[in-house]
Write an enzyme that holds these catalytic residues in place. Structure first.
Site, PDB file in Angstrom:
ATOM      1  N   SER A 167     -25.889  24.826  -3.269  1.00  0.00           N
ATOM      2  CA  SER A 167     -24.736  24.470  -2.458  1.00  0.00           C
ATOM      3  C   SER A 167     -23.642  25.528  -2.636  1.00  0.00           C
ATOM      4  O   SER A 167     -23.877  26.701  -2.386  1.00  0.00           O
ATOM      5  CB  SER A 167     -24.254  23.061  -2.807  1.00  0.00           C
ATOM      6  OG  SER A 167     -23.329  22.586  -1.854  1.00  0.00           O
ATOM      7  N   ASP A 227     -31.310  18.511   5.378  1.00  0.00           N
ATOM      8  CA  ASP A 227     -29.955  18.743   4.868  1.00  0.00           C
ATOM      9  C   ASP A 227     -28.944  18.698   6.005  1.00  0.00           C
ATOM     10  O   ASP A 227     -29.006  19.510   6.932  1.00  0.00           O
ATOM     11  CB  ASP A 227     -29.899  20.107   4.166  1.00  0.00           C
ATOM     12  CG  ASP A 227     -28.617  20.320   3.371  1.00  0.00           C
ATOM     13  OD1 ASP A 227     -27.683  19.510   3.504  1.00  0.00           O
ATOM     14  OD2 ASP A 227     -28.559  21.315   2.625  1.00  0.00           O
ATOM     15  N   HIS A 258     -29.770  17.611   1.093  1.00  0.00           N
ATOM     16  CA  HIS A 258     -28.959  18.603   0.405  1.00  0.00           C
ATOM     17  C   HIS A 258     -29.193  18.638  -1.104  1.00  0.00           C
ATOM     18  O   HIS A 258     -29.223  19.710  -1.704  1.00  0.00           O
ATOM     19  CB  HIS A 258     -27.480  18.342   0.693  1.00  0.00           C
ATOM     20  CG  HIS A 258     -26.579  19.427   0.208  1.00  0.00           C
ATOM     21  ND1 HIS A 258     -26.678  20.730   0.647  1.00  0.00           N
ATOM     22  CD2 HIS A 258     -25.556  19.412  -0.695  1.00  0.00           C
ATOM     23  CE1 HIS A 258     -25.757  21.476   0.047  1.00  0.00           C
ATOM     24  NE2 HIS A 258     -25.077  20.704  -0.777  1.00  0.00           N
TER      25      HIS A 258
END
Length: 267
Positions: A117, A208, A240
């Site tokens: 991320s 995601d 995600h």
């Protein structure tokens, strides 16, 4: 870490080192992975984490960095990062890496960066902005292009906050201007992708919604056009966090093998 090393914010930042013990290597040092956390307004803590404990048990030092903007260091630290993502946090990471090398903790010839991320955003930035520092990178659902992400993510306001701070608030249904798109690209790892020199592993969740897999594809294509070894694993049922049991199992086994090969470590 002394904040004067990396900038003018009065708040310090923190390096958490998990050394895996003695090594039989002639250099006297184990390989090291540097792990920037996601968020970016979260924090690494000194607690047992299955995936990182696994990597450490294999004989690889694990270093986590709470760069400025992380939680736990005061509001001025948190507010110092919006509008400077891709610069201040990258500078802090590089300062941390230099500290590790100066103290003899990290072998500069066997250093990798692993992040997901916003941690993947930083990992991708580091591979481009400091192309001779790391031997390889592992990116898990990374933010590679804010300009592509802003139109597809479920948190477009995040893109505005981290790229523009208070200069430009997100308004539903209002797209960025041409100049703002340029700023979003400039703050993104894609702006430095043509400088990357090392093999890179990508782990992406097809479901995601936060950082859609498409966000990484332009970055991946840039690396492949440079004939760099670029390996991509897409998990069709995961999102995600890449947190399904089978996904975690396959991800970290793959990461361990990748690190073994590119850090020349006999796992």
């Amino acid at each position: 870490v002394d904040p004067k090393v990396a900038g003018t914010c009065p708040s310090p930042f923190e390096i958490i080192v998990q050394e895996c013990g003695a090594t039989s290597d002639s250099s006297g040092m184990n390989p090291t992975i540097v792990v920037p956390h996601g968020g970016p307004h979260t924090a690494c803590i000194q607690a047992w984490t299955m995936s990182l404990a696994y990597i450490c048990a294999l004989g690889i030092n694990v270093v986590q960095v709470n760069y400025r903007g992380s939680l736990g260091f005061g509001e001025s630290s948190v507010q110092s990062l919006p509008g400077k993502a891709g610069t201040q946090d990258v500078q802090d990471m590089l300062s941390a890496v230099q500290t590790l090398m100066d103290k003899g903790i990290a072998d500069p010839d066997r250093l990798a960066v692993v992040g997901g991320s916003h941690g993947g955003f930083l990992a991708a930035h580091l591979l481009g902005q400091a192309p001779d520092t790391f031997k390889t990178g592992v990116l898990r659902n990374p933010v590679c292009n804010l300009a592509a992400m802003v139109a597809a993510t479920d948190i477009p306001d995040w893109c505005f906050v981290e790229a523009f701070a208070g200069r430009r608030a997100h308004a539903k249904g209002v797209i960025p201007s041409a100049a703002e798109y340029e700023q979003l690209v400039a703050a993104s790892p894609i702006a430095h992708a043509n400088k990357v020199k090392v093999p890179t592993l990508f782990l992406l969740g097809q479901q995601d919604k936060r950082v859609p897999a498409l966000d990484a594809l332009q970055y991946i294509q840039t690396l492949r056009h440079k004939d760099l070894e670029t390996h991509v694993i897409m998990f069709p049922e995961d999102g995600h966090a890449l947190s399904k049991v089978q996904t975690e199992y396959e991800s970290w086994l793959t990461i361990a093998g990748w690190l073994r090969r590119h850090l020349s470590h006999p796992i």
